[in-house]
Design a protein around this motif. Structure first.
Motif, PDB file in Angstrom:
ATOM      1  N   MET A  19       0.824  -1.209   0.000  1.00  0.00           N
ATOM      2  CA  MET A  19       0.000   0.000   0.000  1.00  0.00           C
ATOM      3  C   MET A  19       0.860   1.262   0.000  1.00  0.00           C
ATOM      4  SD  MET A  19      -3.186   0.226  -0.206  1.00  0.00           S
ATOM      5  CE  MET A  19      -4.570  -0.313   0.762  1.00  0.00           C
ATOM      6  N   ALA A  20       1.899   1.240   0.807  1.00  0.00           N
ATOM      7  CA  ALA A  20       2.782   2.399   0.880  1.00  0.00           C
ATOM      8  C   ALA A  20       3.440   2.655  -0.463  1.00  0.00           C
ATOM      9  CB  ALA A  20       3.847   2.179   1.955  1.00  0.00           C
ATOM     10  N   ASP A  21       3.828   1.592  -1.130  1.00  0.00           N
ATOM     11  CA  ASP A  21       4.466   1.746  -2.444  1.00  0.00           C
ATOM     12  C   ASP A  21       3.516   2.400  -3.432  1.00  0.00           C
ATOM     13  OD1 ASP A  21       6.558   0.443  -1.312  1.00  0.00           O
ATOM     14  OD2 ASP A  21       5.962  -1.535  -2.077  1.00  0.00           O
ATOM     15  N   ILE A  22       2.263   1.935  -3.416  1.00  0.00           N
ATOM     16  CA  ILE A  22       1.267   2.492  -4.338  1.00  0.00           C
ATOM     17  C   ILE A  22       1.081   3.981  -4.057  1.00  0.00           C
ATOM     18  CG2 ILE A  22      -1.154   2.403  -5.043  1.00  0.00           C
ATOM     19  CD1 ILE A  22      -1.019  -0.629  -4.162  1.00  0.00           C
ATOM     20  N   ALA A  23       0.926   4.279  -2.754  1.00  0.00           N
ATOM     21  CA  ALA A  23       0.672   5.678  -2.378  1.00  0.00           C
ATOM     22  C   ALA A  23       1.848   6.559  -2.742  1.00  0.00           C
ATOM     23  CB  ALA A  23       0.390   5.754  -0.883  1.00  0.00           C
ATOM     24  N   PHE A  24       3.056   6.075  -2.482  1.00  0.00           N
ATOM     25  CA  PHE A  24       4.224   6.892  -2.810  1.00  0.00           C
ATOM     26  C   PHE A  24       4.383   7.077  -4.310  1.00  0.00           C
ATOM     27  CE2 PHE A  24       5.888   6.321   1.556  1.00  0.00           C
ATOM     28  CZ  PHE A  24       6.182   7.640   1.794  1.00  0.00           C
ATOM     29  N   LEU A  25       4.013   6.053  -5.054  1.00  0.00           N
ATOM     30  CA  LEU A  25       4.083   6.173  -6.513  1.00  0.00           C
ATOM     31  C   LEU A  25       3.177   7.296  -6.996  1.00  0.00           C
ATOM     32  CD1 LEU A  25       5.439   4.272  -8.806  1.00  0.00           C
ATOM     33  CD2 LEU A  25       3.051   3.818  -9.336  1.00  0.00           C
ATOM     34  N   LEU A  26       1.931   7.290  -6.494  1.00  0.00           N
ATOM     35  CA  LEU A  26       0.989   8.353  -6.852  1.00  0.00           C
ATOM     36  C   LEU A  26       1.515   9.711  -6.399  1.00  0.00           C
ATOM     37  CD1 LEU A  26      -2.365   6.620  -5.933  1.00  0.00           C
ATOM     38  CD2 LEU A  26      -1.794   7.546  -8.163  1.00  0.00           C
ATOM     39  N   LEU A  27       2.075   9.721  -5.180  1.00  0.00           N
ATOM     40  CA  LEU A  27       2.603  10.966  -4.627  1.00  0.00           C
ATOM     41  C   LEU A  27       3.690  11.536  -5.531  1.00  0.00           C
ATOM     42  CD1 LEU A  27       2.888  12.944  -2.269  1.00  0.00           C
ATOM     43  CD2 LEU A  27       4.437  11.330  -1.211  1.00  0.00           C
ATOM     44  N   ILE A  28       4.612  10.679  -5.943  1.00  0.00           N
ATOM     45  CA  ILE A  28       5.713  11.135  -6.791  1.00  0.00           C
ATOM     46  C   ILE A  28       5.175  11.598  -8.138  1.00  0.00           C
ATOM     47  CG2 ILE A  28       7.739  10.290  -8.068  1.00  0.00           C
ATOM     48  CD1 ILE A  28       8.270   8.617  -5.416  1.00  0.00           C
ATOM     49  N   PHE A  29       4.149  10.923  -8.633  1.00  0.00           N
ATOM     50  CA  PHE A  29       3.535  11.354  -9.897  1.00  0.00           C
ATOM     51  C   PHE A  29       3.016  12.788  -9.768  1.00  0.00           C
ATOM     52  CE2 PHE A  29      -0.467  11.927 -12.221  1.00  0.00           C
ATOM     53  CZ  PHE A  29       0.030  11.876 -13.510  1.00  0.00           C
ATOM     54  N   PHE A  30       2.308  13.061  -8.668  1.00  0.00           N
ATOM     55  CA  PHE A  30       1.767  14.412  -8.500  1.00  0.00           C
ATOM     56  C   PHE A  30       2.879  15.437  -8.272  1.00  0.00           C
ATOM     57  CE2 PHE A  30      -2.313  12.413  -8.172  1.00  0.00           C
ATOM     58  CZ  PHE A  30      -3.155  13.362  -8.705  1.00  0.00           C
ATOM     59  N   LEU A  31       3.908  15.025  -7.532  1.00  0.00           N
ATOM     60  CA  LEU A  31       5.039  15.936  -7.297  1.00  0.00           C
ATOM     61  C   LEU A  31       5.692  16.345  -8.605  1.00  0.00           C
ATOM     62  CD1 LEU A  31       6.813  14.379  -4.213  1.00  0.00           C
ATOM     63  CD2 LEU A  31       6.198  16.753  -4.464  1.00  0.00           C
ATOM     64  N   VAL A  32       5.841  15.364  -9.493  1.00  0.00           N
ATOM     65  CA  VAL A  32       6.545  15.643 -10.747  1.00  0.00           C
ATOM     66  C   VAL A  32       5.673  16.462 -11.695  1.00  0.00           C
ATOM     67  CG1 VAL A  32       7.502  14.541 -12.815  1.00  0.00           C
ATOM     68  CG2 VAL A  32       8.092  13.675 -10.554  1.00  0.00           C
ATOM     69  N   THR A  33       4.368  16.155 -11.725  1.00  0.00           N
ATOM     70  CA  THR A  33       3.516  16.837 -12.700  1.00  0.00           C
ATOM     71  C   THR A  33       3.084  18.224 -12.233  1.00  0.00           C
ATOM     72  OG1 THR A  33       1.588  15.733 -11.791  1.00  0.00           O
ATOM     73  CG2 THR A  33       2.589  14.738 -13.734  1.00  0.00           C
ATOM     74  N   THR A  34       3.222  18.517 -10.932  1.00  0.00           N
ATOM     75  CA  THR A  34       2.815  19.835 -10.451  1.00  0.00           C
ATOM     76  C   THR A  34       3.821  20.882 -10.885  1.00  0.00           C
ATOM     77  OG1 THR A  34       1.789  18.836  -8.525  1.00  0.00           O
ATOM     78  CG2 THR A  34       2.256  21.184  -8.392  1.00  0.00           C
ATOM     79  N   THR A  35       3.343  21.934 -11.522  1.00  0.00           N
ATOM     80  CA  THR A  35       4.225  23.053 -11.817  1.00  0.00           C
ATOM     81  C   THR A  35       3.689  24.261 -11.069  1.00  0.00           C
ATOM     82  OG1 THR A  35       2.917  23.465 -13.780  1.00  0.00           O
ATOM     83  CG2 THR A  35       4.996  22.311 -14.107  1.00  0.00           C
TER      84      THR A  35
END
Lengths: 141, 149
Positions: A19-35
Protein backbone atom coordinates in the motif's frame (compact mmCIF):
# COMPACT_ATOMS: atom_id res chain seq x y z
CA UNK A 1 -18.36 -25.20 12.53
CA UNK A 2 -15.24 -25.60 14.55
CA UNK A 3 -14.02 -28.05 12.00
CA UNK A 4 -14.59 -25.62 9.17
CA UNK A 5 -12.56 -22.91 10.85
CA UNK A 6 -9.52 -24.97 11.22
CA UNK A 7 -9.62 -26.49 7.75
CA UNK A 8 -8.48 -23.51 5.71
CA UNK A 9 -4.97 -22.13 6.10
CA UNK A 10 -5.62 -19.18 3.75
CA UNK A 11 -4.98 -15.83 5.37
CA UNK A 12 -8.04 -13.62 4.92
CA UNK A 13 -6.25 -10.28 5.17
CA UNK A 14 -5.83 -7.58 2.58
CA UNK A 15 -2.14 -7.32 1.82
CA UNK A 16 -1.20 -3.87 3.00
CA UNK A 17 2.54 -4.19 2.60
CA UNK A 18 2.47 -2.74 -0.91
CA UNK A 19 0.00 0.00 0.00
CA UNK A 20 2.78 2.40 0.88
CA UNK A 21 4.47 1.75 -2.44
CA UNK A 22 1.27 2.49 -4.34
CA UNK A 23 0.67 5.68 -2.38
CA UNK A 24 4.22 6.89 -2.81
CA UNK A 25 4.08 6.17 -6.51
CA UNK A 26 0.99 8.35 -6.85
CA UNK A 27 2.60 10.97 -4.63
CA UNK A 28 5.71 11.13 -6.79
CA UNK A 29 3.54 11.35 -9.90
CA UNK A 30 1.77 14.41 -8.50
CA UNK A 31 5.04 15.94 -7.30
CA UNK A 32 6.55 15.64 -10.75
CA UNK A 33 3.52 16.84 -12.70
CA UNK A 34 2.82 19.83 -10.45
CA UNK A 35 4.23 23.05 -11.82
CA UNK A 36 4.17 26.13 -9.65
CA UNK A 37 3.29 28.99 -11.92
CA UNK A 38 4.28 32.27 -10.38
CA UNK A 39 3.25 35.62 -11.68
CA UNK A 40 6.15 37.96 -11.96
CA UNK A 41 6.86 41.07 -13.91
CA UNK A 42 6.94 44.84 -13.76
CA UNK A 43 3.81 46.16 -12.04
CA UNK A 44 2.35 49.45 -13.17
CA UNK A 45 -0.94 51.22 -12.59
CA UNK A 46 -2.41 52.85 -15.68
CA UNK A 47 -4.22 56.17 -15.45
CA UNK A 48 -7.98 55.75 -15.43
CA UNK A 49 -9.93 56.55 -18.56
CA UNK A 50 -12.08 59.15 -16.83
CA UNK A 51 -9.13 60.88 -15.20
CA UNK A 52 -8.96 64.48 -16.20
CA UNK A 53 -5.93 65.75 -18.01
CA UNK A 54 -3.55 67.37 -15.61
CA UNK A 55 -1.21 69.98 -16.92
CA UNK A 56 2.26 69.17 -15.65
CA UNK A 57 4.91 71.88 -15.83
CA UNK A 58 7.58 70.89 -18.30
CA UNK A 59 10.28 71.21 -15.67
CA UNK A 60 8.78 68.23 -13.86
CA UNK A 61 9.05 65.96 -16.87
CA UNK A 62 11.97 64.04 -18.21
CA UNK A 63 11.31 62.40 -21.57
CA UNK A 64 12.74 59.06 -22.55
CA UNK A 65 12.19 58.56 -26.25
CA UNK A 66 12.70 55.12 -27.69
CA UNK A 67 13.41 55.00 -31.39
CA UNK A 68 12.33 52.14 -33.62
CA UNK A 69 15.88 50.75 -33.59
CA UNK A 70 15.96 50.74 -29.79
CA UNK A 71 18.15 53.80 -29.25
CA UNK A 72 17.08 55.86 -26.23
CA UNK A 73 16.98 59.63 -26.34
CA UNK A 74 16.69 61.72 -23.18
CA UNK A 75 15.10 65.15 -23.28
CA UNK A 76 14.63 67.20 -20.14
CA UNK A 77 11.52 69.32 -19.90
CA UNK A 78 11.18 71.98 -22.55
CA UNK A 79 14.84 72.00 -23.49
CA UNK A 80 15.46 71.13 -27.09
CA UNK A 81 18.73 69.34 -26.51
CA UNK A 82 18.40 65.63 -27.09
CA UNK A 83 20.95 63.15 -25.97
CA UNK A 84 21.31 59.52 -26.98
CA UNK A 85 22.17 57.45 -23.93
CA UNK A 86 23.19 53.80 -23.51
CA UNK A 87 20.87 51.57 -21.50
CA UNK A 88 23.23 51.15 -18.57
CA UNK A 89 23.20 54.91 -17.89
CA UNK A 90 19.43 55.35 -17.74
CA UNK A 91 19.25 54.19 -14.12
CA UNK A 92 21.88 56.74 -13.02
CA UNK A 93 20.23 59.54 -14.98
CA UNK A 94 16.88 58.77 -13.40
CA UNK A 95 18.36 58.56 -9.89
CA UNK A 96 19.97 61.94 -10.48
CA UNK A 97 16.68 63.43 -11.69
CA UNK A 98 14.76 62.06 -8.69
CA UNK A 99 17.37 63.42 -6.30
CA UNK A 100 17.07 66.84 -7.94
CA UNK A 101 13.29 66.87 -8.09
CA UNK A 102 11.22 64.27 -6.21
CA UNK A 103 8.13 65.24 -8.24
CA UNK A 104 9.76 64.34 -11.53
CA UNK A 105 7.67 62.34 -13.97
CA UNK A 106 9.35 60.00 -16.39
CA UNK A 107 7.54 60.14 -19.72
CA UNK A 108 8.38 57.01 -21.64
CA UNK A 109 7.56 57.56 -25.29
CA UNK A 110 8.02 54.59 -27.54
CA UNK A 111 8.00 54.53 -31.31
CA UNK A 112 5.01 52.43 -32.47
CA UNK A 113 7.31 50.22 -34.51
CA UNK A 114 9.88 49.68 -31.74
CA UNK A 115 10.01 46.15 -30.33
CA UNK A 116 8.35 45.76 -26.94
CA UNK A 117 11.59 44.55 -25.32
CA UNK A 118 13.22 47.96 -25.64
CA UNK A 119 10.35 49.59 -23.82
CA UNK A 120 10.58 46.93 -21.07
CA UNK A 121 14.33 47.47 -20.80
CA UNK A 122 13.87 51.20 -20.20
CA UNK A 123 10.95 50.62 -17.84
CA UNK A 124 13.16 48.15 -15.98
CA UNK A 125 15.92 50.76 -15.58
CA UNK A 126 13.43 53.38 -14.41
CA UNK A 127 11.93 51.03 -11.82
CA UNK A 128 15.41 50.06 -10.64
CA UNK A 129 16.09 53.76 -10.12
CA UNK A 130 13.03 53.89 -7.88
CA UNK A 131 10.85 55.96 -10.18
CA UNK A 132 7.19 55.53 -9.30
CA UNK A 133 5.77 58.25 -11.52
CA UNK A 134 6.06 56.84 -14.99
CA UNK A 135 3.90 57.75 -17.95
CA UNK A 136 3.73 55.36 -20.90
CA UNK A 137 3.01 56.93 -24.24
CA UNK A 138 3.35 56.37 -27.94
CA UNK A 139 5.84 58.61 -29.61
CA UNK A 140 3.81 60.55 -32.14
CA UNK A 141 5.99 62.57 -34.42
CA UNK B 1 28.73 -6.43 33.50
CA UNK B 2 30.33 -9.79 33.48
CA UNK B 3 28.02 -11.27 30.90
CA UNK B 4 28.99 -14.28 28.94
CA UNK B 5 29.72 -13.87 25.29
CA UNK B 6 26.55 -14.35 23.21
CA UNK B 7 24.28 -13.51 26.11
CA UNK B 8 23.52 -10.13 24.63
CA UNK B 9 21.73 -11.57 21.67
CA UNK B 10 19.32 -13.60 23.59
CA UNK B 11 18.69 -11.17 26.43
CA UNK B 12 16.63 -8.54 24.64
CA UNK B 13 13.14 -9.21 23.35
CA UNK B 14 12.91 -5.89 21.46
CA UNK B 15 12.24 -6.30 17.77
CA UNK B 16 14.43 -4.22 15.50
CA UNK B 17 11.92 -3.58 12.70
CA UNK B 18 10.82 -0.27 11.28
CA UNK B 19 7.06 -0.02 11.74
CA UNK B 20 5.75 0.13 8.20
CA UNK B 21 2.05 -0.19 8.98
CA UNK B 22 1.53 3.61 9.11
CA UNK B 23 3.65 4.26 6.05
CA UNK B 24 0.63 4.07 3.75
CA UNK B 25 -1.24 6.56 5.92
CA UNK B 26 1.65 9.01 5.73
CA UNK B 27 1.94 8.63 1.99
CA UNK B 28 -1.78 9.03 1.41
CA UNK B 29 -1.87 12.09 3.61
CA UNK B 30 0.86 13.72 1.52
CA UNK B 31 -0.88 12.56 -1.64
CA UNK B 32 -4.18 14.11 -0.64
CA UNK B 33 -2.39 17.32 0.32
CA UNK B 34 -0.85 17.61 -3.13
CA UNK B 35 -4.09 16.72 -4.88
CA UNK B 36 -5.96 19.44 -3.01
CA UNK B 37 -3.20 22.03 -3.38
CA UNK B 38 -2.82 21.50 -7.11
CA UNK B 39 -4.74 23.86 -9.32
CA UNK B 40 -4.80 23.28 -13.01
CA UNK B 41 -4.11 26.19 -15.27
CA UNK B 42 -7.16 27.62 -16.91
CA UNK B 43 -5.88 28.16 -20.39
CA UNK B 44 -3.39 26.82 -22.83
CA UNK B 45 -0.23 28.96 -22.80
CA UNK B 46 0.55 30.77 -26.04
CA UNK B 47 4.05 30.56 -27.53
CA UNK B 48 5.31 34.00 -26.59
CA UNK B 49 8.84 34.83 -25.45
CA UNK B 50 8.44 37.37 -22.69
CA UNK B 51 11.20 39.95 -22.15
CA UNK B 52 13.67 39.95 -19.28
CA UNK B 53 13.95 42.62 -16.62
CA UNK B 54 16.07 43.04 -13.55
CA UNK B 55 13.41 44.82 -11.51
CA UNK B 56 11.07 41.83 -11.87
CA UNK B 57 8.79 41.48 -8.86
CA UNK B 58 6.53 38.71 -7.75
CA UNK B 59 2.92 39.66 -7.26
CA UNK B 60 1.00 38.75 -4.12
CA UNK B 61 -2.30 38.79 -5.95
CA UNK B 62 -4.43 35.66 -5.76
CA UNK B 63 -4.42 33.53 -8.83
CA UNK B 64 -8.13 33.92 -9.41
CA UNK B 65 -7.71 37.68 -9.68
CA UNK B 66 -5.16 37.42 -12.46
CA UNK B 67 -6.07 37.53 -16.13
CA UNK B 68 -3.53 36.62 -18.77
CA UNK B 69 -3.46 38.63 -21.96
CA UNK B 70 -1.12 37.30 -24.60
CA UNK B 71 0.22 39.55 -27.35
CA UNK B 72 2.07 37.71 -30.09
CA UNK B 73 4.70 39.03 -32.46
CA UNK B 74 2.19 39.63 -35.25
CA UNK B 75 -0.08 41.57 -32.88
CA UNK B 76 -2.74 38.92 -32.34
CA UNK B 77 -4.22 39.06 -28.85
CA UNK B 78 -5.34 35.97 -26.95
CA UNK B 79 -7.47 36.04 -23.81
CA UNK B 80 -8.80 32.80 -22.29
CA UNK B 81 -7.77 30.75 -25.34
CA UNK B 82 -9.64 33.03 -27.71
CA UNK B 83 -8.33 35.36 -30.36
CA UNK B 84 -9.67 38.80 -29.52
CA UNK B 85 -9.59 41.73 -31.95
CA UNK B 86 -7.75 44.65 -30.41
CA UNK B 87 -10.82 46.90 -30.30
CA UNK B 88 -12.81 44.29 -28.34
CA UNK B 89 -10.31 43.72 -25.53
CA UNK B 90 -12.19 46.09 -23.22
CA UNK B 91 -15.45 44.20 -23.78
CA UNK B 92 -13.77 40.90 -22.84
CA UNK B 93 -11.89 42.30 -19.84
CA UNK B 94 -14.77 44.28 -18.32
CA UNK B 95 -16.83 41.25 -17.15
CA UNK B 96 -13.66 39.72 -15.68
CA UNK B 97 -12.98 42.97 -13.85
CA UNK B 98 -16.48 42.95 -12.35
CA UNK B 99 -16.23 39.24 -11.50
CA UNK B 100 -13.05 39.75 -9.46
CA UNK B 101 -14.61 42.55 -7.45
CA UNK B 102 -12.40 45.21 -9.08
CA UNK B 103 -9.26 43.50 -7.90
CA UNK B 104 -8.23 42.28 -11.34
CA UNK B 105 -4.56 42.32 -12.24
CA UNK B 106 -3.87 41.89 -15.93
CA UNK B 107 -0.71 39.95 -16.60
CA UNK B 108 0.35 41.19 -19.99
CA UNK B 109 2.44 38.53 -21.66
CA UNK B 110 3.68 40.22 -24.79
CA UNK B 111 6.36 38.83 -27.04
CA UNK B 112 9.64 40.68 -26.71
CA UNK B 113 9.70 41.35 -30.45
CA UNK B 114 6.11 42.55 -30.76
CA UNK B 115 5.85 46.13 -31.95
CA UNK B 116 4.99 48.55 -29.16
CA UNK B 117 1.86 49.79 -30.95
CA UNK B 118 0.18 46.43 -30.28
CA UNK B 119 1.02 46.60 -26.58
CA UNK B 120 -0.15 50.19 -26.43
CA UNK B 121 -3.45 49.26 -28.06
CA UNK B 122 -4.02 46.68 -25.31
CA UNK B 123 -3.17 49.06 -22.47
CA UNK B 124 -5.51 51.69 -23.93
CA UNK B 125 -8.28 49.09 -24.05
CA UNK B 126 -7.53 48.05 -20.46
CA UNK B 127 -7.90 51.67 -19.39
CA UNK B 128 -11.25 51.74 -21.15
CA UNK B 129 -12.28 48.65 -19.14
CA UNK B 130 -11.02 50.28 -15.93
CA UNK B 131 -8.58 47.42 -15.38
CA UNK B 132 -5.69 49.72 -14.53
CA UNK B 133 -3.54 47.30 -12.58
CA UNK B 134 -1.19 45.79 -15.10
CA UNK B 135 1.79 43.51 -14.74
CA UNK B 136 4.18 43.52 -17.67
CA UNK B 137 5.14 39.89 -17.44
CA UNK B 138 8.91 39.44 -17.49
CA UNK B 139 11.54 36.92 -16.56
CA UNK B 140 14.12 37.81 -13.95
CA UNK B 141 17.35 39.00 -15.50
CA UNK B 142 20.72 38.67 -13.87
CA UNK B 143 23.01 41.65 -13.76
CA UNK B 144 25.68 39.81 -15.73
CA UNK B 145 23.25 39.19 -18.55
CA UNK B 146 22.24 42.82 -18.50
CA UNK B 147 25.80 43.99 -19.08
CA UNK B 148 25.80 42.16 -22.39
CA UNK B 149 22.69 43.91 -23.62
Amino acid sequence: MALLKRKSGVVSEIPTASMADIAFLLLIFFLVTTTFEEEKGLPIVLPEAQAEEVEVPQKNIVHFLIRADGAVVVRRGESITEQVVPYDQIEQIMRFEIANNPNIIAALKTDPKAPYKHMVNVLDELQLAGADRISLQVWEK
Amino acid sequence: MAAKKGAFQRKSGVRSEIPTASMADIAFLLLIFFMVATTFRKEQPRPVVIPEAEATQRTDEKRKNILHVYVETDGSIYINDRLVPSFQVADVVRPEYVKTDRRLVVSLKADRDAAYEYVNAVTEELRRANAVRVLFSTDLERRLARARR
